[in-house]
Design a protein around this motif. Structure first.
Motif, short mmCIF file in Angstrom:
data_model
loop_
_atom_site.label_atom_id
_atom_site.label_comp_id
_atom_site.label_asym_id
_atom_site.label_seq_id
_atom_site.Cartn_x
_atom_site.Cartn_y
_atom_site.Cartn_z
N HIS A 35 -1.77 -2.57 2.27
CA HIS A 35 -2.82 -1.45 2.06
C HIS A 35 -2.27 -0.09 2.47
O HIS A 35 -2.67 0.61 3.35
N ARG A 54 6.68 -0.92 -1.54
CA ARG A 54 5.25 -0.69 -1.07
C ARG A 54 4.82 -2.21 -1.06
O ARG A 54 4.97 -3.18 -1.80
N GLY A 63 1.46 -3.02 -1.03
CA GLY A 63 0.09 -3.03 -1.69
C GLY A 63 -0.13 -1.94 -2.84
O GLY A 63 0.75 -1.04 -3.02
N GLN A 64 -1.50 -1.75 -3.11
CA GLN A 64 -1.76 -0.87 -4.30
C GLN A 64 -1.79 0.48 -3.65
O GLN A 64 -2.22 0.89 -2.46
N ASN A 66 -3.27 4.27 -2.99
CA ASN A 66 -4.60 4.86 -2.83
C ASN A 66 -4.63 6.26 -3.62
O ASN A 66 -3.46 6.76 -4.10
N GLU A 69 -1.22 8.47 -4.51
CA GLU A 69 -0.70 8.93 -6.12
C GLU A 69 -0.82 10.36 -6.21
O GLU A 69 0.00 10.71 -7.23
N LEU A 124 6.49 -2.84 -6.08
CA LEU A 124 5.39 -3.50 -5.12
C LEU A 124 6.27 -4.83 -4.66
O LEU A 124 7.10 -5.22 -5.15
N THR A 155 5.05 -7.70 -2.17
CA THR A 155 4.10 -8.53 -1.13
C THR A 155 4.59 -9.76 -0.41
O THR A 155 3.98 -10.01 0.57
N LYS A 175 -13.88 3.65 -9.24
CA LYS A 175 -13.52 2.90 -8.21
C LYS A 175 -14.48 1.65 -7.66
O LYS A 175 -15.78 1.97 -7.79
N GLU A 228 -11.66 -1.69 -3.89
CA GLU A 228 -10.29 -0.69 -4.26
C GLU A 228 -10.45 0.38 -2.91
O GLU A 228 -9.45 0.76 -2.33
N SER A 258 -7.80 0.67 0.57
CA SER A 258 -7.00 1.77 0.20
C SER A 258 -6.46 2.11 1.48
O SER A 258 -5.14 2.54 1.58
#
Length: 553
Positions: free
Chosen positions: A17, A44, A46-47, A49, A53, A66, A68, A434, A438, A442
């Motif tokens: 995160h 990274r 995770g996704q 935030n 971005e 990505l 993981t 969102k 999500e 974040s």
């Protein structure tokens, strides 16, 4: 900064995160290491935030790939780079290749390296035992070049570019009259030096006659064979040897396995490959690259020499916040500014942990120490992380070193700090489109105290409107995420930057009592107002830890 053997790639990666500091410190530290001769890649866990971005887009930086899981993959094994072979290769040539390179499996590929099939030494042995199939060369559409190669032969009439597409193999040892009854159009006839037998075979319409023993073929035979469209091949081998060798001219594509091929790609986990290998009696397995093209083979023996993935951790030192499989990776360095709950390492490592407001401040100092110039893009990323983690210097974790670094970086990045920070925080607070999950994930971290694990998320808001919208979105989700994450306690910080306070929302058994004990406030429903609390690391986690431990006692 330590010297590290950088022949193999090193992944520089933050926590799950990821927030802006986690991502920007990975990118900036990767740049620094590579300027010093390293082979690093920012990743990274995770996704991204929306704040991060915005930062990456503002300064024209590509998001890290990505990652993981850092468990070993097939790409981390010494793959045997055995070239693929042409499907037209003869059984004899394939067997000789296997012997010369000591391998019992060949992979048949196209010119573009697409995997077409696999043939093993067992397949070749089985083919050689099928002695009664005299039509095998025609069935396999065997190239005449294979016949010449297998017999060490010389073509006297006709072209070597064709294939055998009809007829059977016949040994012309009988009388000429008997041969007329057995030889048919297109047959391959193996002959000795008897001229009348050679002529009879040609007149019977043989597609090819093979003259054994290296004898000279009369011109009359060659002329008639040319007229009848019959190929003439001479070989130094005797009739018995030719009879044994001829079927070995068949192309391996006729025998290779083309369906249900057990293969792996470079990203296949080693653990998964081990399970598959243990379930079958095969020695070698084809490997496909990222584009699905053949690149080599592996065997069980290769699994004995697995190279652990090499990682540098930034902005965290806790296993619970790290990517999966960290126990199976080789940690080279840790650059962090959080409390110590360090992961175990096999060897001594470079561990830089400084009580500052941001990891990127530490990275900035390392640029100065190594006298590496900071480009505008990297300066912008470092500055953004410092502003984010220190809440534009309002967080109690902020130090004079953070402020000094930000001031210097803002000049290199050519941005006005107040105006830019306002844009960055507003981008991070935008909830348009969102989902609760999500927003919640974040910036979410898991902490532990004894046997109790709990999660804490945080969002930063510049306006009352955006903060209220976030509370409305996330509130109903807390109880559900507690079950999904397997955590008995969940806390979420809605931090108001201009007014310097946090609304702390919580869920879980005794969560309200823990909050009341930790912060000496009276929660209302599932929320408590915490004046002056801005930092998760310095102001929220220590009191929560103490309250949880007291509850356990």
């Amino acid at each position: 900064m330590p010297h590290i053997d950088m022949q193999r790639k090193v992944n520089v990666i933050g926590h799950r995160h990821p927030d802006t500091d986690s991502v920007c410190s990975a990118i900036a530290y990767t740049y620094l290491k590579n300027q010093l001769g390293g082979n690093c890649e920012a990743r990274r866990a995770g996704q991204l935030n929306r704040e991060t971005e915005f930062v990456l887009q503002y300064f024209g930086a590509q998001p890290p790939r990505l990652c993981t899981d850092v468990r070993p993959q097939v790409k981390d094994i010494d793959i045997r780079r055995q070239p693929g072979v042409d499907g037209d290769m003869s059984l004899k040539a394939a067997w000789e290749l296997m012997r010369s390179v000591e391998i019992d499996t060949l992979c048949v590929t196209s010119e573009q390296k697409e995997l077409l099939g696999v043939i093993t030494i067992k397949d070749i042995a089985t083919a050689n035992m099928d002695l009664l199939d005299t039509a095998v060369l025609a069935k396999a559409r065997t190239p005449y070049r294979n016949v010449l190669s297998a017999l060490n032969g010389k073509l006297l009439t006709g072209s070597d570019s064709g294939v055998i597409d009809k007829g059977r193999i016949y040994i012309g040892a009988a009388s000429s009259d008997a041969m007329e009854a057995y030889v048919h159009a297109g047959d391959i006839v193996i002959l000795s030096n008897r001229i009348e037998s050679q002529l009879y075979a040609v007149e019977c319409g043989a597609g090819c006659i093979i003259i054994c023993g290296g004898v000279t073929v009369p011109q009359t035979i060659l002329t008639r064979a040319q007229e009848k469209g019959c190929r003439v091949i001479t070989t130094p081998y005797l009739l018995y040897d030719v009879a044994k060798l001829l079927s070995q001219a068949a192309p391996i594509r006729h025998y290779m396995k083309t369906e249900h091929i057990l293969k792996f790609n470079l990203n296949t986990p080693v653990e998964e490959a081990q399970k598959v290998m243990a379930s079958v009696r095969l020695r070698y397995f084809p490997i496909l690259d990222e584009e699905g093209l053949y690149c080599g083979v592996i065997s069980r023996r290769n699994l004995l020499n697995v190279h652990r993935k090499r990682v540098i951790l930034v902005d965290h030192n806790e296993k619970t916040q790290a990517v999966d499989g960290l126990d199976e990776a080789e940690i080279l360095e840790i650059i962090d500014h959080h409390r110590l709950n360090a992961v175990e390492t096999v060897n001594p490592i470079y561990f830089r942990n400084v009580p500052m407001g941001c990891t990127c401040t530490i990275v900035y100092q390392m640029f100065l120490e190594n006298q590496v110039e900071i480009p505008k893009r990297i300066a912008g990323l470092l500055l953004s992380a410092i502003l984010s983690d220190t809440l534009m210097f309002r967080s109690p974790t902020c130090t004079p070193a953070d402020e000094a670094a930000a001031a210097a970086l803002s000049k290199t990045a050519q941005v006005d700090i107040p105006a830019y920070a306002q844009q960055m925080f507003e981008a991070g607070g935008d909830l348009t489109g969102k989902t609760p999950e999500e927003v919640f994930l974040s910036d979410f971290k898991i902490f532990s105290s004894g046997e109790v694990r709990f999660g804490v998320g945080q969002s930063i808001y510049m306006t009352e409107k955006s903060r209220a919208a976030a509370k409305k979105l996330i509130g109903p989700y807390l109880q559900r995420v507690s079950v999904q994450q397997g955590l008995p306690l969940i806390f979420y910080m809605f931090t108001d930057v201009p007014n310097e306070f946090t609304d702390l929302m919580f869920a879980g058994t005794d969560a309200g009592e823990i909050v009341a004990s930790a912060f000496h406030v009276q929660p209302e429903g599932q929320t408590a107002v915490l004046p002056g609390v801005m930092s998760r690391k310095k102001q929220l986690i220590p009191p929560l830890m103490a309250a949880v431990q007291e509850r356990i006692k």
